[in-house]
Every structure is written in C-alpha cells, then in structure tokens.
Scaffold this active site. Structure first.
Site, PDB file in Angstrom:
ATOM      1  N   GLU A   9      -5.741  -8.735   0.573  1.00  0.00           N
ATOM      2  CA  GLU A   9      -6.500  -8.398   1.784  1.00  0.00           C
ATOM      3  C   GLU A   9      -7.930  -8.124   1.386  1.00  0.00           C
ATOM      4  O   GLU A   9      -8.178  -7.336   0.464  1.00  0.00           O
ATOM      5  CB  GLU A   9      -5.986  -7.111   2.468  1.00  0.00           C
ATOM      6  CG  GLU A   9      -4.659  -7.232   3.152  1.00  0.00           C
ATOM      7  CD  GLU A   9      -4.223  -5.908   3.819  1.00  0.00           C
ATOM      8  OE1 GLU A   9      -5.094  -5.107   4.231  1.00  0.00           O
ATOM      9  OE2 GLU A   9      -3.010  -5.693   3.908  1.00  0.00           O
ATOM     10  N   GLU A  12       0.793  -1.235   0.000  1.00  0.00           N
ATOM     11  CA  GLU A  12       0.000   0.000   0.000  1.00  0.00           C
ATOM     12  C   GLU A  12       0.824   1.283   0.000  1.00  0.00           C
ATOM     13  O   GLU A  12       0.359   2.335   0.419  1.00  0.00           O
ATOM     14  CB  GLU A  12      -1.004  -0.006   1.164  1.00  0.00           C
ATOM     15  CG  GLU A  12      -1.982  -1.167   1.055  1.00  0.00           C
ATOM     16  CD  GLU A  12      -3.159  -1.069   2.026  1.00  0.00           C
ATOM     17  OE1 GLU A  12      -3.211  -0.128   2.828  1.00  0.00           O
ATOM     18  OE2 GLU A  12      -4.021  -1.949   1.956  1.00  0.00           O
TER      19      GLU A  12
END
Ligand SMILES: *[C@@H]1O[C@H](CO)[C@@H](O)[C@H](O)[C@H]1NC(C)=O
Ligand SMILES: *[C@@H]1O[C@H](CO)[C@@H](O)[C@H](O)[C@H]1NC(C)=O
Length: 411
Positions: A244, A133
């Site tokens: 995720e 991220e």
C-alpha cells in the site's frame, strides 16, 4: 563481448534474486463506500478499469485482496475471484488475522474457491498475505492511534502454519506467503520471527501520515526511501513487496501534508515512477475509495473512469536525489511516532466486516485499505509514521553492502 555477457548475467542475477515479477496492481476491499458488499460486477469493473488506465506506466493487472470471504457471508468465496478469472487479473490473496482466534472461515472460503474454480483460479494466485497491519495495531503507535485490535508475532506465525498445513498437496501449496505491515513493524526486532516465517515482506508506506517528520509533498520521496531502506536493512534479503502506498487527492491537511490532485500526481511520479513501478511488486492505494470514515480520499479516478484524475505518464527526471534517504535519517530519530496508521488496513473490505461475516465494523478491517473503523480512518496512515528509528543510516548502508556481496558471491 565479455563485458556484455557479464552485464547480462549480472542483470539476470539481480532479476532472479528480486522475486519473480514486479506486479502492478491496486488494493481492493470487500465493500463499497456505502458499506454494501461488492459483487462480481463491482470487482470486474475495477479490474477492467485498472487494466485500461490511460497512460499507465505498465498494465495494472494484479489486485491485492484483504480477505477470501464474500462480505456479509459466512464463508462464501469472495466474488472478486470470479471477476479475476474473467479479466485475467493476478491475485495477491489476504487472510484477516486480527481480532480472531482462528482463520477457519478464511481457509474454508479459499478451499471452496479452489474446488469450484480449480486451475483457472490457482494459476492467478501470486501470493498470500497472512494478516494486514496486525503488528502495527499492537505497537505503541497503534495503541496511541487507537488503531484497533491487532495480533502479535506468535499469533501470525501460528496462522501461517495453519494455512500451510491446510493447503499442502493442493495447487496453492507453493504460493509464496507473506505478511503485510507498516514499515516500522518490520524494523522492530520483537517481530523478527515473522520475517523468518515468510517468503516475502509486504510494506505499507504513507509519508503523508508521517507527523513531525517534515511530511510536505516535496519531502515525500525522501521519507519513503528512508522507511523503505530501513525495512530492507531489517529483513535479511527477503523480497519486499509494497502493498500500500499513495497520497490523497482530497481531505484535510495532516501536519505539513496537503491533499490535492497535484500532490497525488507528484507522489505517483516521485514514488511510483521513480522507485516502484516495474522495479518492486507494487499495489497502489488506490483505484477507488471504500472507507466512508476516512475523509482523505486516495482514489486516482472518479467513478472508475479510465481517465484518471491526473496524467499517469511517468517523467524521466525526478526531484528526489538518490541516496537522500540516508542522510538525515538519523536526525529524525525518534521523532514522533505519531501517526502511523493506515488507511487501508482492513481486511474485509472496506467494511471491515470481519471475517466472520458480520460485516461489522471493527474487526476486520476494511478491505481496501481503508480501514473501517474510525480509527484507522482517523489516523490513517499505514505505514508509517511511526517510529522512525534513526537507525536507517547504518541499516541502509549494511543492506547495500549485503546486496553487493550477495551478487558477487554468485559469480
Ligand atoms: C514492537 O513489537 C512488539 C510486538 O509486536 C510490540 O508489542 C511493541 O509495542 C513494538 N514496539 C514499538 C516501539 O512499537
Ligand atoms: C460518480 O457517480 C456518482 C453516482 O452515480 C455521481 O453522483 C457522481 O456525480 C459521479 N462523479 C463524477 C465525478 O462523475
């Protein structure tokens, strides 16, 4: 007969073009909810529970880590490696790349592990994610969400090159390299060089956090598909791994999204069962929580019980219509990108210890997805809220055409 053969061939082609195996696993940070380090026994307990979950739609025998470094150490290999060897758990490794100008300690910890455990270790490694991220944190949404320090495409590409160089000629030389980010980072053209540099694309998607897009649970399948299709239309056929995704069982509302056990189960069925399990390599978020700063709790079990909070059995019928993702995608354009953050973005485990062992909070993210810092926690969602661009419709259409064309080209 002929038809059967063709069908079998067709299936084979699809399977082989879709990456080796549709792994099933969870995310695992380097620290526990009280920010203390996880040790071998803690990882082993997680991996054992994951493999023994009642009514699971497959064996959850893979795990995604955020760092190679044992929490609060300089560059000791994370003890998850030994636990994985003992429990035959497949490893999607991670290197934390935000807030640092080098990954030397990550590389050093991994080399030590390779020297110490050899093939017992390397045979379990299914992939390496350089970063988690980082692009999201540097994006407009990430900045608005105060998601913390990120890293740009050039930095990630440099680290990918360093990893390759460091492991050339070793048992890890052929490990497929990826990068994990929120879905809208992959549809942002500025990041295209990262797509070109990886073997697979890791996507974090959390419809829960999609502020302003009708993020009630009943719409979660549609939001998920829309983002997934937008990514698949942007990555030029690279395999997609969902690194995720999940829905909190407790915590407070996020726009229209309500955490509850019932909703977590619905999400498991509608996204996991319908779209991901045994179809796409999937690392669910999560088996247990470790980010004390995120009031939303994503764990599907209490205290690692093999009896989850809800029945994991997959239904055979689903609410989300197929193709729903494309319609209406355009309308949500632009809709706010408010909230994308993700819960679990940090590397070091939940603590966020950084790669440098300090364990300090901020940088490294937490290992488990929970991010460490307040920030992520505050804005938790990983994937995506951010900018949903409106181009999904055409993108999705193009993607499916490309897939079909690609399949036929092989005949
Ligand atoms: C697109 O990516 C670049 C580079 O990572 C980033 O600077 C920019 O803010 C992103 N765009 C948006 C709209 O987030
Ligand atoms: C989980 O374990 C903690 C610590 O031992 C305990 O306080 C808590 O009650 C347990 N929760 C459940 C649901 O069993």
């Amino acid at each position: 007969m002929r038809a059967t053969t063709t069908a079998a061939l067709f299936a084979g082609v699809l399977a082989s073009s879709a990456s080796a195996e549709n792994y099933l696993g969870f995310n695992s940070g380097a620290t526990l909810a009280d920010r203390s380090a996880k040790f071998k026994k803690d990882f082993a307990a997680e991996f054992t529970t994951a493999q023994g979950l009642e009514n699971a739609p497959g064996t959850f025998n893979a795990v995604r880590l955020y760092t190679n470094i044992q929490a609060y150490s300089q560059d000791d290999p994370i003890q998850a490696f030994e636990a994985a060897i003992d429990t035959k758990t497949k490893l999607l490794l991670g290197i934390w790349t935000s807030g640092t100008d080098n990954i030397d300690k990550e590389l050093s910890a991994l080399k030590k592990a390779l020297d110490k455990y050899g093939k017992k270790f390397s045979d379990l490694v299914i992939g390496m994610s350089i970063g988690s991220e980082d692009l999201y944190r540097d994006s407009e949404t990430g900045v608005i969400n105060k998601a913390g320090i990120g890293a740009g495409p050039d930095v990630l590409i440099k680290f990918i090159g360093q990893f390759k160089k460091a492991f050339t000629g070793t048992a890890l030389a052929k490990v497929p390299i990826g990068h994990v980010d929120t879905w809208d980072a992959w549809t942002n053209g500025t990041n295209k060089a990262v797509i070109d540099a990886v073997d697979w694309v890791g996507v974090d998607e959390y419809p829960y956090y999609e502020t302003g897009k009708g993020n009630g649970i009943k719409n979660s399948g549609k939001l998920f598909d829309r983002a997934f299709d937008a990514v698949s239309g942007s990555v030029g056929g690279k395999p997609i791994w969902v690194t995720e995704t999940g829905w909190p069982a407790t915590g407070s509302k996020w726009d229209e999204a309500v955490p509850s056990i019932e909703n977590a189960q619905y999400y498991w069925q509608e996204i996991g069962c319908r779209k991901l399990f045994n179809k796409v390599p999937t690392f669910w978020y999560n088996l247990r929580d470790s980010n004390p700063d995120n009031e939303m709790k994503f764990a599907i079990t209490n205290n690692l019980s093999t009896k989850p909070l809800f029945d994991l059995t997959c239904p055979t019928k689903f609410d989300t219509p197929s193709g729903a993702a494309t319609s209406g995608a355009a309308s949500s354009t632009g809709a706010a990108s408010t909230g994308v953050s993700s819960p679990g973005s940090s590397p070091t485990g939940s603590t966020g210890g950084s790669s440098d062992s300090t364990g300090s909070t901020t940088d490294s993210g937490n290992g488990d997805g929970t991010s460490t810092g307040v920030t992520d926690a505050a804005t938790p969602s990983p994937s995506g809220n951010s900018a949903y661009v409106g181009k999904s419709l055409s993108v999705a259409a193009v993607a499916s055409l490309a897939l079909v064309a690609g399949v036929f080209a092989l005949f």
